[in-house]
Design an enzyme around this catalytic site. Structure first.
Site, mmCIF file in Angstrom:
data_model
loop_
_atom_site.group_PDB
_atom_site.id
_atom_site.type_symbol
_atom_site.label_atom_id
_atom_site.label_comp_id
_atom_site.label_asym_id
_atom_site.label_seq_id
_atom_site.Cartn_x
_atom_site.Cartn_y
_atom_site.Cartn_z
ATOM 1 N N ALA A 292 60.648 -23.609 61.549
ATOM 2 C CA ALA A 292 60.041 -23.932 60.251
ATOM 3 C C ALA A 292 58.949 -24.977 60.398
ATOM 4 O O ALA A 292 58.783 -25.845 59.537
ATOM 5 C CB ALA A 292 61.124 -24.429 59.295
ATOM 6 N N GLY B 174 55.519 -24.362 61.062
ATOM 7 C CA GLY B 174 54.134 -23.960 60.807
ATOM 8 C C GLY B 174 53.562 -24.500 59.511
ATOM 9 O O GLY B 174 54.281 -24.747 58.541
ATOM 10 N N ARG C 34 47.218 -19.946 55.574
ATOM 11 C CA ARG C 34 46.793 -18.851 54.703
ATOM 12 C C ARG C 34 47.384 -18.969 53.297
ATOM 13 O O ARG C 34 46.950 -18.277 52.379
ATOM 14 C CB ARG C 34 47.179 -17.510 55.333
ATOM 15 N N LYS D 291 54.711 -24.175 54.302
ATOM 16 C CA LYS D 291 54.937 -22.792 53.873
ATOM 17 C C LYS D 291 56.395 -22.521 53.539
ATOM 18 O O LYS D 291 56.701 -21.840 52.542
ATOM 19 C CB LYS D 291 54.468 -21.825 54.968
ATOM 20 N N GLN E 36 58.862 -30.690 66.000
ATOM 21 C CA GLN E 36 57.890 -30.123 66.929
ATOM 22 C C GLN E 36 56.548 -30.784 66.620
ATOM 23 O O GLN E 36 55.872 -30.425 65.669
ATOM 24 C CB GLN E 36 57.801 -28.601 66.770
ATOM 25 N N GLY F 8 53.889 -6.378 67.658
ATOM 26 C CA GLY F 8 54.291 -6.142 69.037
ATOM 27 C C GLY F 8 55.245 -4.965 69.111
ATOM 28 O O GLY F 8 56.041 -4.740 68.196
ATOM 29 N N GLU G 199 52.581 -6.977 73.270
ATOM 30 C CA GLU G 199 51.743 -7.348 72.134
ATOM 31 C C GLU G 199 50.678 -6.271 71.918
ATOM 32 O O GLU G 199 50.212 -5.629 72.866
ATOM 33 C CB GLU G 199 51.082 -8.702 72.380
ATOM 34 N N ASN H 213 58.588 -5.427 66.925
ATOM 35 C CA ASN H 213 59.310 -6.670 67.136
ATOM 36 C C ASN H 213 59.265 -7.554 65.889
ATOM 37 O O ASN H 213 58.191 -7.845 65.358
ATOM 38 C CB ASN H 213 58.689 -7.416 68.320
ATOM 39 N N LYS I 137 73.081 -30.541 29.173
ATOM 40 C CA LYS I 137 72.909 -31.031 30.538
ATOM 41 C C LYS I 137 74.116 -31.884 30.929
ATOM 42 O O LYS I 137 74.499 -32.783 30.205
ATOM 43 C CB LYS I 137 71.621 -31.854 30.633
#
Length: 447
Positions: A12, A14, A18, A25, A78, A141, A155, A170, A334
């Site tokens: 997760a 990225g 786009r 995203k 990452q 791919g 690919e 794939n 609520k």
């Protein structure tokens, strides 16, 4: 279900450029929850021993959302997005000593089904790739299969014409033995045009060591990835269409199915009736025989058998409606429990409250639960009668069978069976109304 221990890694990290968004995203919403919520729900269906989310772009936001959706999931960062293989490598220190199977999922692929995941988890091959028969294989791919199993992943840009004719594609989802993954992940190279480390290269590395690779297949729609707002909208439409069909097949009446919007976890019992233009947020359960009338918005609530809600009602998180409760138009509830047979007809707000059975709440009643800093509770006893336009200034308690006069502001507890009046004394000035209006009209003419 796999007999060996199981861990799930969800990629997760990225940015999703786009999507044209500052929001990561995987945090864009589908069926009422972030995309990553679908991946986490899929992982949960396997009852894994460990769930690791690899975050990158907007990591703090992803971590916060993940903690809310799946508190036991662990987050790893990452720092640079250098490919799927590089992302999985970041998770490996958290799996040190883990001896079982690892499944790699994607935070932007929301529709992989429980049966498909179970097939991946239980497959006997050393490495298993999830494939699908594509109606239009395009630039996916290709999976090349021989009698010995999955031979390689090619690919599109590297494929010859014969390979491009293969329709088996794939998905990127993979399951493999943790020891094998630990051994091979460090052998990945970035010797390719993109300069990235590809998880798909593990197939060739495993085959080179004499390990068996194989394929589990699923419907193409399960592998749908979300990369643009248009794809997100299409995915939402697809989810809603399937949810409506499922509800109808399970005995729920939808008066106008196309106008009802479900969340990922909406649960409705058979013989419930849902009117048109009803929107379900996350966390809604409705028992059999309840009815939700048109133009209601429900989130984080429970509606018991025989209760009716709406039209034009809003139930917010923590709303618990007992059997035969009636909540009418323009009512908002609520964090409140309404016991059996409570009636709240219209134009009312009940927050942070407990309403005893068969109490009647008049129009315009408001529980004044917030003092600007803290929330306070209102307790209303069984069979109490709250007159129209009553303001209940919490914390306050109304006893059983107690009554409040219309237009009252209640600031003190009311004992059982008592009548409470908390309004200013009316003063009437004969003829003054006419004279006042005449004076105002004369003033308006002069101006």
């Amino acid at each position: 279900m796999a007999e060996k221990p199981l861990a799930v890694i969800i990629l997760a990290a990225g940015q999703g450029s786009r999507m044209q968004s500052e929001l990561p995203k995987v945090l864009h919403r589908l069926a009422g929850v972030p995309l990553i919520g679908h991946a986490l729900a899929a992982a949960r269906s396997l009852e894994p021993d460990d769930v690791i989310v690899v975050a990158g772009h907007g990591a703090a936001k992803v971590e916060k959302a993940t903690a809310k959706l799946e508190p036991d999931a662990r987050i790893v960062l990452q720092q640079e997005q250098l490919g799927t293989g590089h992302a999985v490598r970041q998770a490996m220190p958290l799996l040190e000593g883990f001896d079982g199977k690892v499944i790699v999922l994607y935070g932007d692929t929301p529709f992989i089904g429980e049966d498909t995941l179970a097939a991946l988890a239980s497959h006997g091959a050393d490495l298993v790739v999830l494939g699908f028969e594509a109606e239009d294989p395009g630039r996916y791919g290709r999976l090349v299969i021989t009698d010995a199993g999955l031979e390689r992943i090619v690919e599109y840009k590297d494929a010859d014409e014969a390979t491009r004719m293969i329709a088996l594609c794939n998905s990127g989802v993979m399951a493999l033995d943790a020891g094998l993954l630990r051994n091979l992940i460090g052998k990945l190279t970035n010797d390719n045009a993109a300069g990235e480390y590809y998880l798909t290269d593990l197939v060739a590395l495993a085959r080179a060591e004499g390990r068996r690779a194989d394929v589990v297949t699923c419907d193409e729609e399960e592998t749908l990835g979300i990369n643009t707002r248009a794809e997100l909208a299409a995915a939402e439409a697809g989810f809603q269409a399937r949810a409506r069909v499922s509800a109808l097949e399970n005995g729920v009446t939808l008066t106008d199915p196309a106008t009802v919007w479900f969340s990922l976890d909406t649960a409705i019992g058979r013989d419930a009736v849902i009117g048109q233009n009803v929107v379900f947020g996350p966390g809604v359960t409705i028992e059999s025989g309840a009815e939700v009338l048109p133009f209601c918005h429900l989130e984080g609530c429970h509606i018991s058998s025989g209760a009716t809600v709406g039209p034009f009602a809003r139930l917010r998180p923590g709303a618990e409606l007992g059997s035969e409760v009636h909540v009418g138009n323009f009512v908002e509830i609520k964090n409140a429990v309404l016991d059996e047979g409570v009636k709240v007809g219209h134009l009312t707000y009940l927050g942070d409250s407990h309403i005893g059975e068969h109490a009647n709440i008049g129009a315009g009643t408001i529980t004044c639960n917030y003092d600007g800093v803290m929330k306070h509770r209102t307790e209303i006893g069984a069979n109490a009668f709250i007159g129209s336009d009553t303001m209940l200034v919490a914390p306050v308690r109304v006893g059983e069978r107690a009554v409040t006069g219309s237009g009252s502001v209640i600031t003190e507890d009311i004992e059982e069976g008592a009548l409470a009046l908390g309004r200013a004394r009316q003063v009437t000035k004969p003829g003054l109304g006419i004279r006042l209006m005449q004076a105002l009209r004369a003033q308006k003419e002069k101006s």
